[in-house]
Design an enzyme around this catalytic site. Structure first.
Site, PDB file in Angstrom:
ATOM      1  N   TYR A   1       0.811  -1.215  -0.075  1.00  0.00           N
ATOM      2  CA  TYR A   1       0.150  -0.213  -0.004  1.00  0.00           C
ATOM      3  C   TYR A   1       0.797   1.255   0.165  1.00  0.00           C
ATOM      4  O   TYR A   1       0.709   2.266   0.547  1.00  0.00           O
ATOM      5  CB  TYR A   1      -0.992   0.157   1.209  1.00  0.00           C
ATOM      6  CG  TYR A   1      -2.150  -1.159   1.179  1.00  0.00           C
ATOM      7  CD1 TYR A   1      -1.809  -2.381   1.793  1.00  0.00           C
ATOM      8  CD2 TYR A   1      -2.925  -0.984   0.101  1.00  0.00           C
ATOM      9  CE1 TYR A   1      -2.612  -3.293   1.684  1.00  0.00           C
ATOM     10  CE2 TYR A   1      -3.756  -2.160   0.055  1.00  0.00           C
ATOM     11  CZ  TYR A   1      -3.755  -3.377   0.869  1.00  0.00           C
ATOM     12  OH  TYR A   1      -4.770  -4.245   0.739  1.00  0.00           O
ATOM     13  N   HIS A   2       1.692   1.315  -1.000  1.00  0.00           N
ATOM     14  CA  HIS A   2       2.709   2.411  -1.117  1.00  0.00           C
ATOM     15  C   HIS A   2       2.588   2.900  -2.510  1.00  0.00           C
ATOM     16  O   HIS A   2       3.922   3.177  -2.984  1.00  0.00           O
ATOM     17  CB  HIS A   2       4.198   2.140  -0.530  1.00  0.00           C
ATOM     18  CG  HIS A   2       4.299   1.988   0.843  1.00  0.00           C
ATOM     19  ND1 HIS A   2       5.379   1.116   1.387  1.00  0.00           N
ATOM     20  CD2 HIS A   2       3.373   2.101   1.920  1.00  0.00           C
ATOM     21  CE1 HIS A   2       5.270   0.990   2.592  1.00  0.00           C
ATOM     22  NE2 HIS A   2       4.053   1.693   3.154  1.00  0.00           N
ATOM     23  N   PRO A   3       1.456   3.027  -3.174  1.00  0.00           N
ATOM     24  CA  PRO A   3       1.672   3.390  -4.623  1.00  0.00           C
ATOM     25  C   PRO A   3       2.018   4.767  -4.531  1.00  0.00           C
ATOM     26  O   PRO A   3       1.615   5.863  -4.109  1.00  0.00           O
ATOM     27  CB  PRO A   3       0.040   3.242  -5.283  1.00  0.00           C
ATOM     28  CG  PRO A   3      -0.701   3.365  -3.864  1.00  0.00           C
ATOM     29  CD  PRO A   3       0.091   3.095  -2.737  1.00  0.00           C
TER      30      PRO A   3
END
Lengths: 154, 99
Positions: free
Chosen positions: A91-93
């Site tokens: 969840y680090h786009p």
């Protein structure tokens, strides 16, 4: 117990594009994880390091069997295939409105204004040109705070 | 199309998490054990009363920034070490087995 490992600065580039003008329609997201050999090597090496940590002597009193993936995943190829099939986003786009001087690869300038437009800025993780070496929460907040400072100064 | 910028949507990067799960030999170490039944109630009460216990911890009590090769200048991987295991990353439910 669990250990999760990710490569800090992946080389592989993916894309996110809308499929229709309807804002509620899902976009087409292509992660393209592990396309670059640098990324493949780092993730396989990181995977082996996790096992090395838990196999160390101080863990002998605690460690039972490896539940997942288990001993059948051994070679570099097996490990890479398992990683491809069993990993999740952290969840680090980032990166899809990349900041930089006007040119074919950039979207916003150093004031976070969209190139060629008036009245539109982007102030989140999409402006990052590359991946920060860690969690993206603090850098994203930093971008928001910097945007606020820029706007207050105008 | 009002204003074309081909770079929009490109340059997409993300961190991909590979997780290894181990069973443990000892009880009372893993959150899986503490987070069920009476243990969960105890931990919740401890958190409300003292702000302590495992409910006060970040999701990963231990992080590591490591080099996969010694010649690298800076670490190239990050690990999160957690004393529990998840059955399904989508629902984030804990594994059934207590260790």
């Amino acid at each position: 117990m669990t250990i999760a490992c990710y490569q800090l600065r992946p080389e592989s580039l993916g894309s996110i594009h809308i499929k229709s003008p309807d804002p509620k329609a899902h976009p087409a997201i292509r992660f393209n994880f592990l396309a670059d050999k640098i990324d493949q090597d780092a993730m396989v090496a990181g995977f082996r390091m996790m096992r090395k940590i838990v196999d160390a002597a101080p863990m002998d009193a605690y460690r039972d069997e490896e539940y997942s993936p288990g001993a059948s995943v051994k070679s570099d190829d097996e490990i890479l295939t398992w990683i491809r099939n069993n990993s999740q986003t952290a969840y680090h786009p980032i990166g899809t409105c990349r900041m930089g001087p006007q040119g074919p690869g950039t979207v916003v300038d150093d004031k976070l204004k969209v190139h060629g437009l008036e009245g539109l800025r982007v102030a989140d993780a999409s402006i990052f040109p590359t991946m920060p070496s860690g969690n993206t929460n603090a850098p994203s907040i930093m971008v928001g705070e910097k945007m606020a400072d820029i706007l207050k100064a105008t | 199309m009002k204003h074309e910028l081909k770079a929009v949507g490109e340059n997409f990067r993300d961190h991909i998490n590979a997780r290894i799960i181990w069973r443990l030999k000892v009880a009372n170490v893993s959150y899986n054990h503490m987070a069920r039944g009476l243990g969960a109630v105890t931990q919740m009460m401890k958190y409300l009363a003292t702000g302590g216990g495992f409910m006060s911890l970040p999701s990963a009590p231990l992080l590591a920034f490591l080099k996969t090769r010694p010649e690298l200048e800076t670490p190239d991987v990050q690990m999160h070490l957690v004393p529990y295991s998840i059955k399904d990353p989508k629902t984030r439910k804990l594994q059934d087995f207590p260790r």
